[in-house]
Scaffold this motif. Sequence first.
Motif, mmCIF file in Angstrom:
data_model
loop_
_atom_site.group_PDB
_atom_site.id
_atom_site.type_symbol
_atom_site.label_atom_id
_atom_site.label_comp_id
_atom_site.label_asym_id
_atom_site.label_seq_id
_atom_site.Cartn_x
_atom_site.Cartn_y
_atom_site.Cartn_z
ATOM 1 N N SER A 48 0.982 -1.180 0.169
ATOM 2 C CA SER A 48 0.044 -0.222 -0.088
ATOM 3 C C SER A 48 0.782 1.201 0.191
ATOM 4 C CB SER A 48 -0.797 -0.023 1.364
ATOM 5 O OG SER A 48 -1.600 -1.241 1.335
ATOM 6 N N TYR A 92 4.424 9.411 -5.185
ATOM 7 C CA TYR A 92 3.370 10.158 -5.807
ATOM 8 C C TYR A 92 3.389 11.558 -4.881
ATOM 9 C CZ TYR A 92 1.805 5.842 -7.797
ATOM 10 O OH TYR A 92 1.574 4.635 -8.545
ATOM 11 N N TRP A 99 -11.462 19.096 -3.144
ATOM 12 C CA TRP A 99 -11.927 17.755 -3.450
ATOM 13 C C TRP A 99 -12.411 17.621 -5.067
ATOM 14 C CZ3 TRP A 99 -11.985 12.866 -2.003
ATOM 15 C CH2 TRP A 99 -12.805 11.922 -2.511
ATOM 16 N N PRO A 100 -11.998 16.718 -5.787
ATOM 17 C CA PRO A 100 -11.171 15.533 -5.350
ATOM 18 C C PRO A 100 -9.719 15.543 -5.329
ATOM 19 C CG PRO A 100 -12.149 15.191 -7.610
ATOM 20 C CD PRO A 100 -12.613 16.343 -7.099
ATOM 21 N N GLY A 101 -9.234 15.009 -4.350
ATOM 22 C CA GLY A 101 -7.768 15.038 -4.320
ATOM 23 C C GLY A 101 -7.295 14.308 -5.440
ATOM 24 N N PHE A 103 -3.785 12.917 -7.645
ATOM 25 C CA PHE A 103 -2.263 12.359 -7.455
ATOM 26 C C PHE A 103 -1.441 12.704 -8.849
ATOM 27 C CE2 PHE A 103 -2.601 9.707 -3.775
ATOM 28 C CZ PHE A 103 -4.052 9.354 -3.687
ATOM 29 N N GLY A 104 -0.282 13.069 -8.444
ATOM 30 C CA GLY A 104 0.583 13.088 -9.769
ATOM 31 C C GLY A 104 0.739 11.715 -10.289
ATOM 32 N N GLN A 105 1.586 11.554 -11.583
ATOM 33 C CA GLN A 105 1.509 10.256 -12.409
ATOM 34 C C GLN A 105 2.498 9.349 -11.573
ATOM 35 O OE1 GLN A 105 2.678 13.231 -13.304
ATOM 36 N NE2 GLN A 105 2.780 13.451 -15.270
ATOM 37 N N GLY A 106 3.002 9.575 -10.606
ATOM 38 C CA GLY A 106 4.114 8.852 -10.071
ATOM 39 C C GLY A 106 5.677 8.717 -10.741
ATOM 40 N N VAL B 37 -9.635 4.622 -2.880
ATOM 41 C CA VAL B 37 -8.669 4.945 -3.762
ATOM 42 C C VAL B 37 -8.432 3.770 -4.710
ATOM 43 C CG1 VAL B 37 -6.298 5.619 -4.488
ATOM 44 C CG2 VAL B 37 -7.401 6.453 -2.468
ATOM 45 N N GLN B 39 -6.382 1.833 -7.797
ATOM 46 C CA GLN B 39 -5.256 1.431 -8.484
ATOM 47 C C GLN B 39 -5.680 0.420 -9.650
ATOM 48 O OE1 GLN B 39 -1.708 0.688 -6.372
ATOM 49 N NE2 GLN B 39 -0.539 2.086 -7.857
ATOM 50 N N LYS B 43 -1.046 1.018 -12.906
ATOM 51 C CA LYS B 43 -1.321 2.431 -13.040
ATOM 52 C C LYS B 43 -1.128 3.227 -11.734
ATOM 53 C CE LYS B 43 -2.260 1.850 -17.258
ATOM 54 N NZ LYS B 43 -1.415 2.320 -18.411
ATOM 55 N N GLY B 44 -1.562 4.516 -11.794
ATOM 56 C CA GLY B 44 -1.489 5.522 -10.603
ATOM 57 C C GLY B 44 -2.656 5.125 -9.859
ATOM 58 N N LEU B 45 -2.625 6.314 -8.674
ATOM 59 C CA LEU B 45 -3.801 6.419 -7.872
ATOM 60 C C LEU B 45 -4.852 7.282 -8.057
ATOM 61 C CD1 LEU B 45 -1.210 6.328 -4.792
ATOM 62 C CD2 LEU B 45 -2.660 4.386 -5.604
ATOM 63 N N TRP B 47 -8.515 9.106 -6.516
ATOM 64 C CA TRP B 47 -9.456 9.131 -5.438
ATOM 65 C C TRP B 47 -10.984 8.736 -5.946
ATOM 66 C CZ3 TRP B 47 -9.968 8.922 -0.232
ATOM 67 C CH2 TRP B 47 -8.809 9.230 0.382
ATOM 68 N N MET B 48 -11.854 8.098 -5.261
ATOM 69 C CA MET B 48 -13.074 7.572 -5.838
ATOM 70 C C MET B 48 -14.253 8.278 -5.116
ATOM 71 S SD MET B 48 -12.515 3.647 -6.268
ATOM 72 C CE MET B 48 -14.326 3.086 -6.886
ATOM 73 N N TYR B 95 -8.016 0.715 -2.421
ATOM 74 C CA TYR B 95 -7.518 0.951 -1.002
ATOM 75 C C TYR B 95 -8.482 1.790 -0.272
ATOM 76 C CZ TYR B 95 -2.913 -0.473 -2.594
ATOM 77 O OH TYR B 95 -2.123 -1.225 -3.460
ATOM 78 N N GLY B 106 -5.403 1.026 4.169
ATOM 79 C CA GLY B 106 -5.732 -0.136 4.328
ATOM 80 C C GLY B 106 -4.752 -0.936 3.362
ATOM 81 N N GLN B 107 -5.023 -2.356 3.517
ATOM 82 C CA GLN B 107 -3.718 -3.253 2.810
ATOM 83 C C GLN B 107 -4.266 -3.415 1.321
ATOM 84 O OE1 GLN B 107 -6.160 -4.481 4.552
ATOM 85 N NE2 GLN B 107 -6.620 -6.574 4.147
ATOM 86 N N GLY B 108 -5.387 -3.130 0.932
ATOM 87 C CA GLY B 108 -5.805 -3.184 -0.508
ATOM 88 C C GLY B 108 -6.742 -4.420 -0.583
#
Lengths: 112, 115
Positions: A48, A92, A99-101, A103-106, B37, B39, B43-45, B47-48, B95, B106-108
């Motif tokens: 995670s 990241y 909102w919504p937060g 993220f960058g692409q990583g 969240v 993933q 791919k990346g992250l 927020w839902m 997550y 969480g651990q996913g």
Amino acid sequence: DFVMTQSPLSLPVTLGQPASISCRSSHSLLHSDGDTYLNWFHQRPGQSPRRLIYKVSKRDSGVPDRFSGSGSGTDFTLKISRVEAEDVGVYYCMQGAHWPGTFGQGTKLEIK
Amino acid sequence: EVQLVQSGAEVKKPGESLRISCKASGYSFTTFWIGWVRQMPGKGLEWMGIINPGDSDTKYSPSFQGQVTISADRSINTAYLQWSSLKASDTAMYYCARHVHADYWGQGTLVTVSS
């Protein structure tokens, strides 16, 4: 939408050398409450994400002091003073000001 | 110690429904928003959505509005993410994370949707 753009996307680093990741936001992350909500996360393969830095420069509990965050407004940087083997993975940035937060692409850090 | 423990991996067929869970411990559940969240593979992250367990106020990312439902049961300190009709494109790791600033994760839960 707040778009977060990181660079570089790939970062090969020699053990013991410094590393730096840039994160740029499409809009200012300065919140009306006076704080700037820019976070940094590290995700090791198969794990995670873990938050390292919040509010631009505050280290989370247990995060080594070789990690530091800086910046303001729309431009931010994560620095690792001396890279160790456990630092591999994807980093990241994330804005939490609106909102919504987002993220960058990583940025994938690997050891040369 | 703050912990978010998620339910186990799921394998489903397109069109099936699903609810996954995230049980919180080590803090007052109603004090912090908790969210989900996504993933997707490699791919990346993203927020839902996020819910305030204190009053069930919920916010969704526009990309996920109408696609999923987030809920919480404060009597058992658990947040949920559910789908009424899964698609193959829902295959991803999900997550839960505490607060919009995601201080704990969480651990996913790996969800695989395949015919």
